[in-house]
Design an enzyme around this catalytic site. Structure first.
Site, PDB file in Angstrom:
ATOM      1  N   CYS A  35     -19.134  -1.114 -18.776  1.00 28.28           N
ATOM      2  CA  CYS A  35     -20.385  -1.210 -18.006  1.00 28.28           C
ATOM      3  C   CYS A  35     -21.124  -2.542 -18.212  1.00 28.28           C
ATOM      4  O   CYS A  35     -21.663  -3.084 -17.235  1.00 28.28           O
ATOM      5  CB  CYS A  35     -21.287  -0.028 -18.321  1.00 28.28           C
ATOM      6  SG  CYS A  35     -20.514   1.540 -17.898  1.00 28.28           S
ATOM      7  N   CYS A  75     -26.385   1.532 -11.389  1.00 31.72           N
ATOM      8  CA  CYS A  75     -25.518   2.674 -11.694  1.00 31.72           C
ATOM      9  C   CYS A  75     -26.280   3.796 -12.398  1.00 31.72           C
ATOM     10  O   CYS A  75     -26.752   3.649 -13.521  1.00 31.72           O
ATOM     11  CB  CYS A  75     -24.344   2.213 -12.537  1.00 31.72           C
ATOM     12  SG  CYS A  75     -23.214   3.568 -12.871  1.00 31.72           S
ATOM     13  N   TYR A 122      -6.076   6.902   3.898  1.00 28.99           N
ATOM     14  CA  TYR A 122      -6.332   5.821   2.940  1.00 28.99           C
ATOM     15  C   TYR A 122      -5.565   4.554   3.332  1.00 28.99           C
ATOM     16  O   TYR A 122      -6.133   3.461   3.395  1.00 28.99           O
ATOM     17  CB  TYR A 122      -5.942   6.255   1.509  1.00 28.99           C
ATOM     18  CG  TYR A 122      -5.894   5.059   0.608  1.00 28.99           C
ATOM     19  CD1 TYR A 122      -7.072   4.498   0.123  1.00 28.99           C
ATOM     20  CD2 TYR A 122      -4.688   4.422   0.328  1.00 28.99           C
ATOM     21  CE1 TYR A 122      -7.050   3.351  -0.639  1.00 28.99           C
ATOM     22  CE2 TYR A 122      -4.658   3.272  -0.428  1.00 28.99           C
ATOM     23  CZ  TYR A 122      -5.835   2.741  -0.919  1.00 28.99           C
ATOM     24  OH  TYR A 122      -5.809   1.595  -1.654  1.00 28.99           O
ATOM     25  N   GLU A 167       0.823  -1.212   0.000  1.00 28.23           N
ATOM     26  CA  GLU A 167       0.000   0.000   0.000  1.00 28.23           C
ATOM     27  C   GLU A 167       0.860   1.266   0.000  1.00 28.23           C
ATOM     28  O   GLU A 167       0.525   2.241  -0.656  1.00 28.23           O
ATOM     29  CB  GLU A 167      -0.968   0.011   1.195  1.00 28.23           C
ATOM     30  CG  GLU A 167      -2.111  -0.978   1.069  1.00 28.23           C
ATOM     31  CD  GLU A 167      -3.004  -0.729  -0.151  1.00 28.23           C
ATOM     32  OE1 GLU A 167      -3.046   0.391  -0.668  1.00 28.23           O
ATOM     33  OE2 GLU A 167      -3.645  -1.699  -0.612  1.00 28.23           O
ATOM     34  N   ASP A 224      -9.791   5.807  -2.522  1.00 26.15           N
ATOM     35  CA  ASP A 224      -8.718   6.294  -3.392  1.00 26.15           C
ATOM     36  C   ASP A 224      -9.350   6.758  -4.705  1.00 26.15           C
ATOM     37  O   ASP A 224     -10.580   6.806  -4.827  1.00 26.15           O
ATOM     38  CB  ASP A 224      -7.652   5.205  -3.618  1.00 26.15           C
ATOM     39  CG  ASP A 224      -8.189   4.021  -4.405  1.00 26.15           C
ATOM     40  OD1 ASP A 224      -9.418   3.952  -4.629  1.00 26.15           O
ATOM     41  OD2 ASP A 224      -7.389   3.169  -4.812  1.00 26.15           O
ATOM     42  N   CYS A 262     -20.131  -4.997 -15.629  1.00 24.36           N
ATOM     43  CA  CYS A 262     -20.080  -4.517 -14.241  1.00 24.36           C
ATOM     44  C   CYS A 262     -21.178  -5.144 -13.383  1.00 24.36           C
ATOM     45  O   CYS A 262     -22.358  -5.124 -13.759  1.00 24.36           O
ATOM     46  CB  CYS A 262     -20.219  -2.995 -14.239  1.00 24.36           C
ATOM     47  SG  CYS A 262     -20.221  -2.302 -12.581  1.00 24.36           S
ATOM     48  N   CYS A 283     -14.469  -0.169 -14.165  1.00 27.32           N
ATOM     49  CA  CYS A 283     -14.939   1.217 -14.131  1.00 27.32           C
ATOM     50  C   CYS A 283     -13.735   2.143 -14.347  1.00 27.32           C
ATOM     51  O   CYS A 283     -13.385   2.957 -13.496  1.00 27.32           O
ATOM     52  CB  CYS A 283     -15.626   1.497 -12.794  1.00 27.32           C
ATOM     53  SG  CYS A 283     -16.614   3.003 -12.842  1.00 27.32           S
TER      54      CYS A 283
END
Ligand code: SF4
Length: 379
Positions: free
Chosen positions: A232, A241, A155, A72, A173, A235, A225
């Site tokens: 899409c 959405c 974060y 990270e 993020d 997804c 995304c």
């Protein structure tokens, strides 16, 4: 006959929102995303677990906090593709937090060279020493305790708490902001939209498998995304959405126009001795590229330097020769343009070291200094 106005329908010219709950129930959404993640989650080195059967997406075992933290921190401002190699090299050299804590800072900075944002490497080392010394080598589990460690911001604390300890922590993020802004069609530009996006993201975070969910939403943002041309139809949240349904996905999230990056100018002094060894010095511990090695240079300022001015400000006397061309390097807040003066001073200035060209790779030199040396040796 005029069509009867449907409940919630906006008049022409009305701003979108307030945000209505999506057609799909919020409660169903984490399970759909997790089911997608179990099939399509990315296999990444820091996710691989001993005994894991699905590329590390095990719900039974948690990843090693050391690996999660290391990945990270490396991923802050850096792409997954770049981080993979660095992560594996770090892990091979310092397999545990105690090993990293015992390492020399110079070795860590050197191994970090090329990843940029060197304050991260210094904080990484300090953090390892604190966890080794004050926590017996075991990372604290709560976001609040993690936040007190060097180099761990909101974060990263949430990511470690969620991924390593399966805490119900919400990560936010760029990837997650994009997904949430589209899902709820948030038209307010970033960064103003952040609190709203956080509140929406928190509401979606489930109590079950929050660690896998955190990685799932990051993966959704990274692979489906995407900023341009989101996929899409693939997804799991397509039915919920609002941006996809309105055909405005690619325009979100909105951002305020960025101010132009200022340009700073300087001269670097490529000094060598008679044997060709290059003179280097260490930058101050605090500030940009803190603690890294460098080819000495003038101040980096807005007003361009003349060669005469730069020669007068040199750290040693020499017959200076200007090289054609310049080094350009983009930092977060400014672009640097460095010209080069080459010379052979009679003696090594104080606080500098002379490094043979074939030993330069052993020095913790940031990318901008590699560029300076490349231009210097080409000239
Ligand atoms: S449907 Fe499209 S825009 Fe909406 S979250 Fe999924 S990929 Fe993103």
């Amino acid at each position: 006959m005029a069509a009867k106005k449907r409940k919630g329908m906006r008049k022409a010219g009305e701003a979108p929102g307030p945000i209505a709950p999506p057609a799909m129930q919020t409660a169903e959404m984490p399970a759909l995303l997790l089911a997608w993640y179990d099939r399509h989650g990315r296999v990444l080195p820091w996710r691989i677990l001993p005994g894991a059967t699905r590329g590390g997406h095990s719900t039974q075992e948690r990843p090693d906090p050391y690996r999660v933290w290391l990945s990270e921190v490396m991923l802050q401002q850096t792409t997954v593709a770049t981080v993979k190699g660095y992560f594996e090299r770090f892990l091979a050299r310092w397999p545990g937090i105690q090993d990293l804590a015992a390492a020399a800072l110079d070795d860590v900075l050197h191994a970090w060279a090329g990843l940029g944002y060197y304050a991260r490497a210094r904080n990484l080392h300090r953090c390892a020493q604190i966890v080794a010394r004050d926590f017996g080598g075991v990372f604290p589990e709560s976001e609040a305790a993690l936040l007190r460690l060097p180099g761990i911001g909101a974060y990263t604390a949430a990511a470690i708490a969620a991924i390593a300890f399966d805490a119900r922590a919400t990560i936010l993020d760029g990837n997650v902001e994009r997904v949430i802004a589209r899902l709820y069609r948030v038209e307010t530009p970033l960064p103003k939209a952040k609190p709203r996006l956080r509140a929406l993201a928190e509401k979606l975070t489930p109590a079950a498998r929050p660690g896998d969910y955190a990685q799932a939403i990051m993966d959704l943002g990274a692979t489906i995304c995407t900023p341009r041309k989101p996929a899409c139809p693939l997804c799991p949240w397509r039915a919920a959405c609002q941006a996809a349904q309105a055909g405005v996905s690619e325009s979100l999230p909105r951002r305020l126009p960025k101010a132009a990056r200022p340009i700073r100018h300087g001269y670097a002094y490529l000094m060598t001795d008679k044997a060709g060894a290059v003179f280097l010095q260490r930058r101050p511990e605090r500030g940009l590229l803190g603690g890294m090695m460098e080819v000495p240079s003038t101040e980096w300022r807005i007003k361009p330097w003349s060669m005469k001015e730069a020669a007068a400000a040199a750290p040693a006397r020499a017959e200076w020769r200007a090289l054609a061309g310049e080094v350009r390097h983009v930092f977060t807040h400014f672009e640097l343009r460095l010209k080069l003066l080459v010379g052979q001073p009679a003696r090594l200035p104080r606080a500098m070291i002379a490094v043979a060209p074939d030993r330069l790779s052993e020095q913790a030199l940031p990318s901008v200094m590699h560029k300076v040396l490349r231009l210097g040796f080409a000239g």
